[in-house]
Design a protein around this motif. Structure first.
Motif: not given
Ligand SMILES: NCc1[nH]cc(CCC(=O)O)c1CC(=O)O
Length: 311
Positions: A64, A89, A172-173, A176, A203
């Motif tokens: 990522t 990421d 999903l997270a 997010g 974070a």
């Molecule tokens: N890789 C994509 C990404 N990067 C951060 C988030 C969500 C927010 C976070 O973890 O801070 C997401 C989407 C997901 O994993 O659902």
């Protein structure tokens, strides 16, 4: 110095952001908080990243980090003053050109199921979408009887596959989903004991040019010491395992101000085996705690589980 110079309003800070709704939302939140705390005006500058335009699967792009490098390039070129990244990421390898000036208080670190029912309510054979090997491996351990489908795209696209009936649920997270205002669609929040989040999940990292001392100092008001200690430990596990963002590695740490508790796991892709370990210690030793835990995990076969590694 003349009066007019002293009275001049400070230059507007340029905050570079990816153009996705999640990125602009979290960037705007950071901008608003910085302005509230320091009085400095901030404007968002949209940057298109390779990760946003390519149709290739992320795992094939080598991580990522593609979301990150375009923003860093704009920083170095001086087109923006700072950037906000989802910490999970960020590659663990430091980029000497930039510094993480602040890690704000973390949002919910947990993974979430979006669908009509919770995980236990899904029927054998139901299709569950996720693009993350870490999530698939841990989901397989919980529900080996479901079918896991690789998906990518923004949260809207992913949730759309549930609405259209193509998938029964997606994972999903939670952070997010919360930032997108879609937390109400969560049918289950996975406890970290059942599903270890990605290192740094939930974070943010606020990054600026190395050596931009005045800005580093200004941005430090956004930093949360406990979050920084926790995610430092989590990311050090990932770094010491020499694993990338697509490895089935979960890690979660919490710092209550006195003790840092850290748990990490490497899970076999089919979910049948895992190496899971916990440790605790002084938050000021977050990095060492993470490194030691990774070393202990490697001694128990974590490298083999990840695939080719033979440490
Ligand atoms: N890789 C994509 C990404 N990067 C951060 C988030 C969500 C927010 C976070 O973890 O801070 C997401 C989407 C997901 O994993 O659902």
């Amino acid at each position: 110095m003349s009066e007019s110079l002293l009275m001049a309003s400070p230059r507007v800070l340029r905050l570079g952001t990816r153009r996705s709704l999640m990125a602009t939302t979290q960037s705007q939140q950071v901008a608003d908080r910085l302005t509230a705390l320091t009085g400095r005006p901030v404007e968002l500058v949209g940057v298109t990243t390779f990760g946003d335009v390519t149709k290739a699967h992320l795992a094939q792009l080598g991580g990522t980090g593609v979301f990150v490098s375009a923003l860093r390039d704009k920083l170095i070129e001086g087109e923006i003053d700072f950037a906000v990244h989802s910490l999970k990421d960020l590659p663990t390898k430091p980029d000497p050109r930039v510094v993480i000036a602040a890690i704000p208080t973390r949002d919910d670190p947990r993974d979430a199921l979006v669908g009509p029912v919770g995980l236990a309510g899904l029927r054998p054979g139901d299709k569950v979408g996720t693009g993350s090997p870490r999530r698939v491996a841990q989901l397989r351990a919980l529900r080996p009887d479901l079918e896991y489908v690789a998906i990518r795209g923004n949260a809207d696209t992913r949730i759309g596959k549930v609405t259209s009936g193509e998938l029964r649920a997606v994972v999903l997270a939670a952070a997010g989903l919360g930032r997108l205002g879609r937390a109400a669609e969560i049918s289950e929040l996975f406890e970290v004991a059942d599903m270890l989040p990605a290192p740094g999940q939930g974070a943010l990292a606020v990054e600026c040019r190395a050596g931009d001392e005045a800005l580093i100092d200004l941005l430090s008001v956004l930093d949360d010491t406990r979050t920084r200690a926790a995610v430092t430990a989590e990311r050090e596990v990932l770094a010491a395992l020499e694993a990338g963002c697509s490895a089935p590695v979960g890690a979660y740490a919490s710092d209550d101000g006195h003790i840092l508790n850290l748990t990490a796991a490497v899970v076999a892709f089919d979910g049948t085996r895992s190496v899971r370990k916990s440790t605790a210690g002084d938050p000021s030793a977050a990095m060492e705690l993470g490194r030691e835990l990774a070393t202990a995990m490697i001694a128990e076969g974590a490298g083999t589980l990840m695939g080719e590694r033979t440490h």
